[in-house]
Enzyme design. Sequence first.
Site, mmCIF file in Angstrom:
data_model
loop_
_atom_site.group_PDB
_atom_site.id
_atom_site.type_symbol
_atom_site.label_atom_id
_atom_site.label_comp_id
_atom_site.label_asym_id
_atom_site.label_seq_id
_atom_site.Cartn_x
_atom_site.Cartn_y
_atom_site.Cartn_z
ATOM 1 N N SER A 83 -15.182 6.234 -61.946
ATOM 2 C CA SER A 83 -16.418 6.511 -62.699
ATOM 3 C C SER A 83 -17.589 6.320 -61.743
ATOM 4 O O SER A 83 -17.486 5.511 -60.805
ATOM 5 C CB SER A 83 -16.541 5.520 -63.861
ATOM 6 O OG SER A 83 -17.847 5.569 -64.400
ATOM 7 N N TYR A 99 -15.769 -3.259 -67.320
ATOM 8 C CA TYR A 99 -15.341 -1.858 -67.130
ATOM 9 C C TYR A 99 -15.725 -1.390 -65.723
ATOM 10 O O TYR A 99 -14.897 -0.822 -64.997
ATOM 11 C CB TYR A 99 -15.998 -0.966 -68.189
ATOM 12 C CG TYR A 99 -15.738 0.502 -67.949
ATOM 13 C CD1 TYR A 99 -14.491 1.055 -68.210
ATOM 14 C CD2 TYR A 99 -16.733 1.334 -67.429
ATOM 15 C CE1 TYR A 99 -14.239 2.400 -67.973
ATOM 16 C CE2 TYR A 99 -16.489 2.679 -67.186
ATOM 17 C CZ TYR A 99 -15.240 3.202 -67.464
ATOM 18 O OH TYR A 99 -14.988 4.524 -67.215
#
Length: 269
Positions: free
Chosen positions: A143, A156
């Site tokens: 990401s 995360y």
Amino acid sequence: MNPTLTDKVILITGASAGIGRATAVALAQSEANVVLIARRQERLDMLVDELAAYPGQRLALAGDVGDEAFAQMAVAQTLTTFGRLDVLINNAGLGHRSHLTDMPATDMRRLWDTNVMGLLHFTQAAIPTMKQQGGGHIINISSIISQRPLPHMGLYCASKTAVNFISRALRMELRPYHIRVTVVYPGRTQSEFGNALLGEKGANPTRLARVSADRVAHAIVKAIATGKIEVYITWTDWLFTHGNRLFPRGTDWLVERIAAQRTARHRAN
Ligand SMILES: NC(=O)c1ccc[n+]([C@@H]2O[C@H](COP(=O)([O-])OP(=O)(O)OC[C@H]3O[C@@H](n4cnc5c(N)ncnc54)[C@H](OP(=O)(O)O)[C@@H]3O)[C@@H](O)[C@H]2O)c1
């Protein structure tokens, strides 16, 4: 237009929704044989039916990527069915929106087991076959916020930073065996990610644009053909990442503004 991948055997985790589902469709359109992994069997079965319209075969296996025995079984089943494994796409992932101090340990373990251990289990299961075949390709979905954390998404972001470091180390370890390793850095993408979040659910209420899962899928499929090692989906994702390194204070300012906007919009909803 996606490249042709006739006869390739490609295993993708997280195939029941979002980026993984869109990638499975793009792979089938490219005529690849695809092994579909996720926990929701009925979703996978429906996808297998939908993909029957394209050349190549599909195999659906339901299970949790955090389960090492399942990863070994999935690769063994792939070999029984297709006799080889050319590409592994580690895509299954889970987010959270919560203060780190409030996050229950069970949620922390679940997130890490999915995003990091799941990737490691499937990678370890696939490598002996790829070595034996004389090559292969592992694609890990990271990401853009692996490069710069956002508040309330700290674990995360850390899990995706782990994905980057594991991928870069693997790339060097596996080069002598002709196994390529690619990292894909999506930015905000239309998917079910917001509904599956641990902690506060719902779409992220910022005004940042989201790209379609199809666009990310196209970039993933293209990377199989080109062997590109680092893949960004949009130029703004690239700018965010590299700008962060060159102008950390400016990026702090931007990220704090985005976080404040998100909090304000969330309170208003
Ligand atoms: N959406 C974004 O904005 C965005 C941005 C950057 C990166 N990413 C990354 O892109 C990847 C795909 O996310 P997405 O946006 O497509 O999310 P999504 O729509 O929620 O899809 C997640 C997929 O992962 C599967 N999955 C989750 N936990 C699993 C587990 N323990 N075992 C097996 N499968 C599991 C889900 O299937 P089941 O529930 O059926 O198991 C689903 O197929 C993730 O790695 C995510 O971190 C997403």
